[in-house]
Design a protein around this motif. Sequence first.
Motif, mmCIF file in Angstrom:
data_model
loop_
_atom_site.group_PDB
_atom_site.id
_atom_site.type_symbol
_atom_site.label_atom_id
_atom_site.label_comp_id
_atom_site.label_asym_id
_atom_site.label_seq_id
_atom_site.Cartn_x
_atom_site.Cartn_y
_atom_site.Cartn_z
ATOM 1 N N LEU A 30 0.823 -1.211 0.000
ATOM 2 C CA LEU A 30 0.000 0.000 0.000
ATOM 3 C C LEU A 30 0.857 1.260 0.000
ATOM 4 N N ARG A 31 1.988 1.213 0.665
ATOM 5 C CA ARG A 31 2.886 2.380 0.656
ATOM 6 C C ARG A 31 3.449 2.622 -0.744
ATOM 7 N N TYR A 32 3.830 1.540 -1.427
ATOM 8 C CA TYR A 32 4.288 1.705 -2.809
ATOM 9 C C TYR A 32 3.159 2.247 -3.689
ATOM 10 N N ALA A 33 1.951 1.734 -3.489
ATOM 11 C CA ALA A 33 0.810 2.201 -4.278
ATOM 12 C C ALA A 33 0.531 3.677 -4.011
ATOM 13 N N ARG A 34 0.647 4.094 -2.746
ATOM 14 C CA ARG A 34 0.432 5.501 -2.416
ATOM 15 C C ARG A 34 1.505 6.377 -3.051
ATOM 16 N N SER A 35 2.740 5.884 -3.079
ATOM 17 C CA SER A 35 3.822 6.608 -3.754
ATOM 18 C C SER A 35 3.509 6.792 -5.239
ATOM 19 N N ALA A 36 3.041 5.721 -5.886
ATOM 20 C CA ALA A 36 2.698 5.801 -7.307
ATOM 21 C C ALA A 36 1.533 6.764 -7.533
ATOM 22 N N ARG A 37 0.566 6.740 -6.603
ATOM 23 C CA ARG A 37 -0.594 7.630 -6.749
ATOM 24 C C ARG A 37 -0.171 9.092 -6.672
ATOM 25 N N PRO A 51 14.888 7.293 -7.237
ATOM 26 C CA PRO A 51 15.859 6.555 -6.401
ATOM 27 C C PRO A 51 15.216 5.595 -5.397
ATOM 28 N N GLU A 52 14.083 5.999 -4.805
ATOM 29 C CA GLU A 52 13.464 5.139 -3.795
ATOM 30 C C GLU A 52 12.852 3.876 -4.391
ATOM 31 N N ASN A 53 12.733 3.825 -5.728
ATOM 32 C CA ASN A 53 12.157 2.643 -6.386
ATOM 33 C C ASN A 53 13.205 1.787 -7.084
ATOM 34 N N ALA A 54 14.472 2.137 -6.908
ATOM 35 C CA ALA A 54 15.546 1.441 -7.631
ATOM 36 C C ALA A 54 15.546 -0.062 -7.360
ATOM 37 N N ALA A 55 15.220 -0.445 -6.129
ATOM 38 C CA ALA A 55 15.251 -1.873 -5.787
ATOM 39 C C ALA A 55 14.171 -2.664 -6.510
#
Length: 393
Positions: free
Chosen positions: A74-81, A228-232
């Motif tokens: 959900l945190r990744y989804a919120r970042s994408a949103r 950068p926070e999505n590099a992994a």
Amino acid sequence: MKAWIGRILWKPRIRLRQAGRFAPLGALLLLAGCANLEYYAQSVAGHSALLQAARPLDQVLADPSSTDDLRTRLRYARSARRYASEVLGLPDNGSYTEYADVERPYVVWNVFATPELSLRLKPSCFLVVGCIDYRGYYREEAARAQARDLREQGWDVHVGGVPAYSTLGWYRDPLVNTFIRLPPGEVARLVFHELTHQAVYAKNDTAFNESLATAVEQLGVERWLREPENAALRPAYEIYAQRRADFLALLRDTRRQLLEAYGEAGTRAKPAPATPLPEELDPAEIARLRERKAAIIAGLRQRYEALKRDQWGGYGGYDGWFAQPLNNAHFAAIGTYQQWVPALLALARQCGSCRDGSLGPFLAQARELARLPHAERQRRLRELDQRAQGPRL
């Protein structure tokens, strides 16, 4: 009748902050003709249940019963949103700021139908959104029943589970359990896709709408994964995306072969099919086309097995798709989502001001296309397609 509608729309457990959302749905139901009344009723009930299940993300993240895995996703989804609105220029509203668990594998099931020897999809027409190339059902058994009726009439039919959909901005579309378990990059792709429908929509042109959303999702995910926070996330998603691209390439090539077999390659849009088998075809031609169709689909299955063996190291993630009986409707549905993607990506490449990450200027150009009469929009897209670098459909 109105009391029955009221029970669907105004169940006591609906929260007060949601109640106003359902009034337009009720109006649509009351305006529906008798023939479509049952269909509209299931649409109202299904979407109402989805909205009732939705909870704000902060509430779900703070819930002790939420698993660590769900919180991470959900945190990744919120970042994408946030990225969608703050960087890409997609709508900034309440959509995808809530989460709903509908306790089923798909949120809706779409039913696609084509003639036996054609890739022209049988359309369905509705209030507000106009004509689209499928029918969506919130209950799988209802979709399967519709599919059986169409098959008995002689149509080629495909029932596809759908993890997400858009209400074009009318309602706060939530994140749903049906896609939150996918890789985070895939979740971002779906969010970008569905928000695009809220940004640009051409009535009665499913292929343009879906192709545009597919183009935006591709451009959006490429940019989001550079953060950068999505590099992994990037290495695993690139493998996933490459396999998906390989799979779609097989289907696009199969669709091209079928179009050529039916004499529909390169032709302009024809009127919607009225019957599952054209009366003008003689028995010998029907037999020849059936044989050619079977050979093309058999060839696809062979190429898929070779792809798994030679390039994917035995990965069988699409085995379930190939386990079903395949027909024209499967490949026509793929065309709906892919037909104008090369053309629209070519348009995006012309957008110099999009290089900072924002897709706002590109979306403005797409909005201008959406405002054009259908024939003129098709002409412009064909011109772009001729210049596009990429696979041809």
